[in-house]
Design a protein around this motif. Structure first.
Motif, PDB file in Angstrom:
ATOM      1  N   VAL A 154       0.802  -1.219   0.000  1.00 59.23           N
ATOM      2  CA  VAL A 154       0.000   0.000   0.000  1.00 59.23           C
ATOM      3  C   VAL A 154       0.841   1.278   0.000  1.00 59.23           C
ATOM      4  CG1 VAL A 154      -0.272   0.072   2.533  1.00 59.23           C
ATOM      5  CG2 VAL A 154      -2.002   1.120   1.040  1.00 59.23           C
ATOM      6  N   CYS A 155       1.953   1.312   0.716  1.00 60.91           N
ATOM      7  CA  CYS A 155       2.757   2.546   0.741  1.00 60.91           C
ATOM      8  C   CYS A 155       3.460   2.765  -0.592  1.00 60.91           C
ATOM      9  CB  CYS A 155       3.771   2.491   1.879  1.00 60.91           C
ATOM     10  SG  CYS A 155       3.026   2.698   3.518  1.00 60.91           S
ATOM     11  N   GLU A 156       3.889   1.684  -1.224  1.00 59.15           N
ATOM     12  CA  GLU A 156       4.472   1.801  -2.563  1.00 59.15           C
ATOM     13  C   GLU A 156       3.430   2.337  -3.541  1.00 59.15           C
ATOM     14  OE1 GLU A 156       6.482  -0.995  -6.069  1.00 59.15           O
ATOM     15  OE2 GLU A 156       5.857  -1.887  -4.167  1.00 59.15           O
ATOM     16  N   ILE A 177      -4.627   2.488   4.556  1.00 65.74           N
ATOM     17  CA  ILE A 177      -3.675   2.737   5.644  1.00 65.74           C
ATOM     18  C   ILE A 177      -4.416   3.183   6.902  1.00 65.74           C
ATOM     19  CG2 ILE A 177      -1.733   4.173   6.383  1.00 65.74           C
ATOM     20  CD1 ILE A 177      -0.812   4.210   3.462  1.00 65.74           C
ATOM     21  N   GLU A 178      -5.478   3.956   6.743  1.00 66.42           N
ATOM     22  CA  GLU A 178      -6.275   4.362   7.903  1.00 66.42           C
ATOM     23  C   GLU A 178      -6.827   3.151   8.645  1.00 66.42           C
ATOM     24  OE1 GLU A 178      -7.890   8.731   6.349  1.00 66.42           O
ATOM     25  OE2 GLU A 178      -9.038   6.905   5.956  1.00 66.42           O
ATOM     26  N   ARG A 186       4.929  -0.065   9.811  1.00 70.46           N
ATOM     27  CA  ARG A 186       6.107  -0.908  10.060  1.00 70.46           C
ATOM     28  C   ARG A 186       6.745  -1.417   8.772  1.00 70.46           C
ATOM     29  NH1 ARG A 186       2.399  -3.700  13.718  1.00 70.46           N
ATOM     30  NH2 ARG A 186       2.472  -2.723  15.788  1.00 70.46           N
ATOM     31  N   THR A 187       6.199  -1.071   7.632  1.00 69.59           N
ATOM     32  CA  THR A 187       6.705  -1.598   6.371  1.00 69.59           C
ATOM     33  C   THR A 187       7.856  -0.758   5.839  1.00 69.59           C
ATOM     34  OG1 THR A 187       5.151  -0.306   5.018  1.00 69.59           O
ATOM     35  CG2 THR A 187       4.417  -2.472   5.790  1.00 69.59           C
ATOM     36  N   ARG A 188       8.633  -1.374   4.997  1.00 65.75           N
ATOM     37  CA  ARG A 188       9.725  -0.654   4.332  1.00 65.75           C
ATOM     38  C   ARG A 188       9.166   0.444   3.428  1.00 65.75           C
ATOM     39  NH1 ARG A 188      14.150  -3.422   0.182  1.00 65.75           N
ATOM     40  NH2 ARG A 188      15.134  -1.471  -0.489  1.00 65.75           N
ATOM     41  N   GLY A 189       8.007   0.165   2.822  1.00 65.27           N
ATOM     42  CA  GLY A 189       7.400   1.153   1.940  1.00 65.27           C
ATOM     43  C   GLY A 189       7.101   2.458   2.653  1.00 65.27           C
ATOM     44  N   SER A 194       7.930   9.660   0.128  1.00 67.52           N
ATOM     45  CA  SER A 194       8.388  11.037   0.031  1.00 67.52           C
ATOM     46  C   SER A 194       7.571  11.895   0.990  1.00 67.52           C
ATOM     47  CB  SER A 194       8.221  11.551  -1.401  1.00 67.52           C
ATOM     48  OG  SER A 194       6.834  11.613  -1.733  1.00 67.52           O
ATOM     49  N   ALA A 195       8.050  13.094   1.274  1.00 68.66           N
ATOM     50  CA  ALA A 195       7.314  13.998   2.161  1.00 68.66           C
ATOM     51  C   ALA A 195       5.920  14.313   1.620  1.00 68.66           C
ATOM     52  CB  ALA A 195       8.120  15.271   2.394  1.00 68.66           C
ATOM     53  N   PRO A 196       5.768  14.594   0.307  1.00 71.74           N
ATOM     54  CA  PRO A 196       4.414  14.859  -0.208  1.00 71.74           C
ATOM     55  C   PRO A 196       3.468  13.679  -0.057  1.00 71.74           C
ATOM     56  CG  PRO A 196       6.061  15.671  -1.748  1.00 71.74           C
ATOM     57  CD  PRO A 196       6.799  14.866  -0.726  1.00 71.74           C
ATOM     58  N   ALA A 197       3.998  12.453  -0.050  1.00 72.36           N
ATOM     59  CA  ALA A 197       3.140  11.282   0.131  1.00 72.36           C
ATOM     60  C   ALA A 197       2.804  11.058   1.595  1.00 72.36           C
ATOM     61  CB  ALA A 197       3.825  10.040  -0.442  1.00 72.36           C
ATOM     62  N   LEU A 198       3.714  11.442   2.496  1.00 74.98           N
ATOM     63  CA  LEU A 198       3.482  11.252   3.922  1.00 74.98           C
ATOM     64  C   LEU A 198       2.528  12.292   4.494  1.00 74.98           C
ATOM     65  CD1 LEU A 198       4.128   9.757   6.543  1.00 74.98           C
ATOM     66  CD2 LEU A 198       6.199  11.142   6.759  1.00 74.98           C
ATOM     67  N   LEU A 199       2.529  13.481   3.947  1.00 75.79           N
ATOM     68  CA  LEU A 199       1.710  14.573   4.491  1.00 75.79           C
ATOM     69  C   LEU A 199       0.225  14.240   4.606  1.00 75.79           C
ATOM     70  CD1 LEU A 199       3.282  17.833   3.041  1.00 75.79           C
ATOM     71  CD2 LEU A 199       2.888  17.299   5.445  1.00 75.79           C
TER      72      LEU A 199
END
Length: 312
Positions: A154-156, A177-178, A186-189, A194-199
């Motif tokens: 999912v993070c990828e 993810i919610e 806890r995943t590597r992804g 990137s910061a724009p994806a984490l925001l």
């Protein structure tokens, strides 16, 4: 007026099978692509590509003249991704597999368009494909990714969605993810976002994770980014740490965070001060820059009764 004639449809399956047999088949082919870092040759048929895709129509048009033109080099495109595109062009369907076609392989065709014109017959041409040329394939890939979405993927997928502006995929990833916040963090992804994806994640009220865990995850993310980019942790974290809701932490937790922050700067001092102000005044709106909304996974703490911005 003469009535229209009767349209007779043949069976679709044999037709698709026959066209699939031409896929990457040198027999009758009149164009060759050199694909990926492995420089693998992939054979195709100009007329079929041109009638199915405007980009190939321009790239492989009549100006090339008869005969086999020089190879078209697609050095930045993984072979798996390009073959998937060709399979769709030839058969109007494609068989995608979770392990053989990871998300990062499904969308790399969508990059800047820089076709390099050839001036002499037989010369190689280096081409980068653009997003509008493969909209049909991107939609297909989007459907595939949504179907196979899991914690490890999912993070990828979220990073791909943010990179290429795929709004529907981004929404699906954030919703996933919610619902599986602790596992996804806890995943590597997650560490490679990137910061724009984490925001957008840190701005969500629906994350099923406590703020203390989210602070730890943000620190781990910043450490990885700092190592990769060779920049200070605080500098890497700066675009995202403002979204951490420090006022949700208990005084003892906030003190521990402040001590750790002195050893390894992560959060601006003024942000910690704003969180302390919420505690001192016992009002959630006392520190305008410190979000006090509880998330879905926020664990209850004694001072939360003074926060006047309830969970949504």
């Amino acid at each position: 007026m003469e009535p229209p004639g009767l349209v007779v449809h043949g069976e679709a399956a044999p037709f698709s099978t026959a066209l699939r047999s031409l896929l990457n088949n040198p027999q009758y082919s009149d164009v060759c692509f050199v694909v990926g870092q492995e420089r693998q040759e992939v054979f195709a048929h100009r007329c079929l590509l041109a009638c199915r895709c405007n980009f190939f129509q321009r790239l492989l048009g009549p100006k090339l003249g008869p005969g086999m033109p020089g190879p078209v080099v697609l050095s930045t495109v993984p072979v798996e991704a390009f073959l998937a595109v060709l399979e769709f062009l030839y058969t109007n369907s494609v068989r995608l597999r979770r392990r053989s076609a990871p998300v990062s392989f499904l969308f790399p065709l969508m990059g800047p368009v820089h076709p390099v014109p050839h001036t002499h017959s037989g010369l190689q041409r280096h081409v980068h494909l653009g997003p509008t040329h493969f909209h049909f394939c991107s939609q297909l890939c989007l459907e595939f990714v949504v179907k196979v979405l899991d914690v490890e993927l999912v993070c990828e997928a979220l990073q791909v969605a943010v990179t290429f502006g795929l709004g529907p995929l981004q929404e699906r990833c954030i919703a996933f993810i919610e619902a599986h916040s602790q596992e996804a963090l806890r995943t590597r992804g997650f560490l490679e976002l990137s910061a724009p994806a984490l925001l957008p994640l840190l701005r969500s009220d629906k994350l099923c994770v406590d703020e203390a865990e989210l602070v730890l995850a943000a620190r781990s993310w910043a450490r990885v980014g700092a190592a990769v980019l060779e920049r200070p942790v605080a500098e890497v974290a700066a675009p995202v740490v403002r979204e951490l809701r420090l006022a949700l932490l208990a005084p003892a937790e906030l003190s521990a965070l402040e001590e750790q922050n002195q050893q390894e700067p992560l959060i601006p001092v003024e942000q910690i001060v704003e969180a302390w102000k919420c505690h001192a005044l016992r009002r959630g709106d006392a520190a305008r820059g410190a979000p006090c909304r509880r998330r879905r996974g926020t664990l209850p703490r004694e001072h939360h009764c003074f926060l006047d911005l309830p969970f949504k």
